[in-house]
Scaffold this active site. Sequence first.
Site, PDB file in Angstrom:
ATOM      1  N   VAL A  82       5.901  -1.088  -2.635  1.00 61.60           N
ATOM      2  CA  VAL A  82       5.942  -2.422  -3.369  1.00 61.60           C
ATOM      3  C   VAL A  82       4.620  -2.214  -4.569  1.00 61.60           C
ATOM      4  O   VAL A  82       4.927  -2.388  -5.654  1.00 61.60           O
ATOM      5  CB  VAL A  82       5.440  -3.464  -2.404  1.00 61.60           C
ATOM      6  CG1 VAL A  82       5.092  -4.817  -3.478  1.00 61.60           C
ATOM      7  CG2 VAL A  82       6.326  -3.780  -1.324  1.00 61.60           C
ATOM      8  N   CYS A  83       3.709  -1.218  -4.174  1.00 65.58           N
ATOM      9  CA  CYS A  83       2.616  -1.052  -5.338  1.00 65.58           C
ATOM     10  C   CYS A  83       3.091  -0.300  -6.274  1.00 65.58           C
ATOM     11  O   CYS A  83       3.076  -0.227  -7.490  1.00 65.58           O
ATOM     12  CB  CYS A  83       1.546  -0.031  -4.588  1.00 65.58           C
ATOM     13  SG  CYS A  83       0.973  -1.256  -3.149  1.00 65.58           S
ATOM     14  N   THR A  84       4.103   0.744  -6.055  1.00 60.55           N
ATOM     15  CA  THR A  84       4.668   1.334  -6.957  1.00 60.55           C
ATOM     16  C   THR A  84       5.276   0.559  -8.275  1.00 60.55           C
ATOM     17  O   THR A  84       5.405   0.772  -9.266  1.00 60.55           O
ATOM     18  CB  THR A  84       5.641   2.440  -6.471  1.00 60.55           C
ATOM     19  OG1 THR A  84       4.886   3.257  -5.345  1.00 60.55           O
ATOM     20  CG2 THR A  84       6.295   3.407  -7.203  1.00 60.55           C
TER      21      THR A  84
END
Length: 256
Positions: A82-84
């Site tokens: 998700v952070c990517t």
Amino acid sequence: MLSRTILRRSIVSAPRSIVSRSRPLQQFRFVSFSQEEQPRVRIGSTAPNFQVETTQGPIDFHKYIGDNWTILFSHPADYTPVCTTELGAFSNLKPEFDKRGVKLIGLSTEGVDSHNGWIKDIVEVETNGKEFSFPIIADGKKEVAYKYDMVTEEDFKNLGGENKMIATIRSVYIIDPSKKVRLIMTYPASTGRNTQEVLRVIDALQTSDKKGVATPVDWTVGKEVIIPPTVSDEDAKAKFGDFRKVKPYLRYTKVD
Ligand code: BEZ
């Protein structure tokens, strides 16, 4: 393909399982992490200052802010899916943040080398090869996570523990040029943020500051704004010219 084994595992909804793999103890801890001493960061608080390593070198946060609007936002861990997507999207939106005079700074509780390796993946899969556009804080000591309360209840209890890899939640702090916290968003690790909402609230804050108005539900630039109830009809006429009075307390007008 993102490179680390972590992404080959099936990740469901438990962020702790993402980060509980054993790893060397992060550097010396900086404070007691006691609940009593933790700053209360509220809307209107001065953003707590800190000195920390980032992917663009060491910073003093207040000096980094300078006289800009700044968005500080945290991520659960490096090499997480998700952070990517989030970091890639925020990096791609740099021109939009620049237009609004806003600096970005991300945070994750791992080291600079890990962040830099992850940034290579982000550039590969999210920015189409374009340079990653803002620093990521290496909060291995959890100083910033503690000061800004960027952890879950369970992780807060473990903050001072040895060998505990703590995943930060998805916090967003919007800080104005006077270093006051103006808006806080808090998402759980499993829920990605909405870049358009972040831009929208920056527009709303800056419009409110410049024009002395409030913004209604789902407002975006160009739509009618609300005249605050503290402004009399006479003053509203003098300040805004025409306005639309739906109720004595609900008056709309247009601003440029
Ligand atoms: C992440 O990509 O950060 C994530 C994915 C699933 C659960 C929690 C976090």
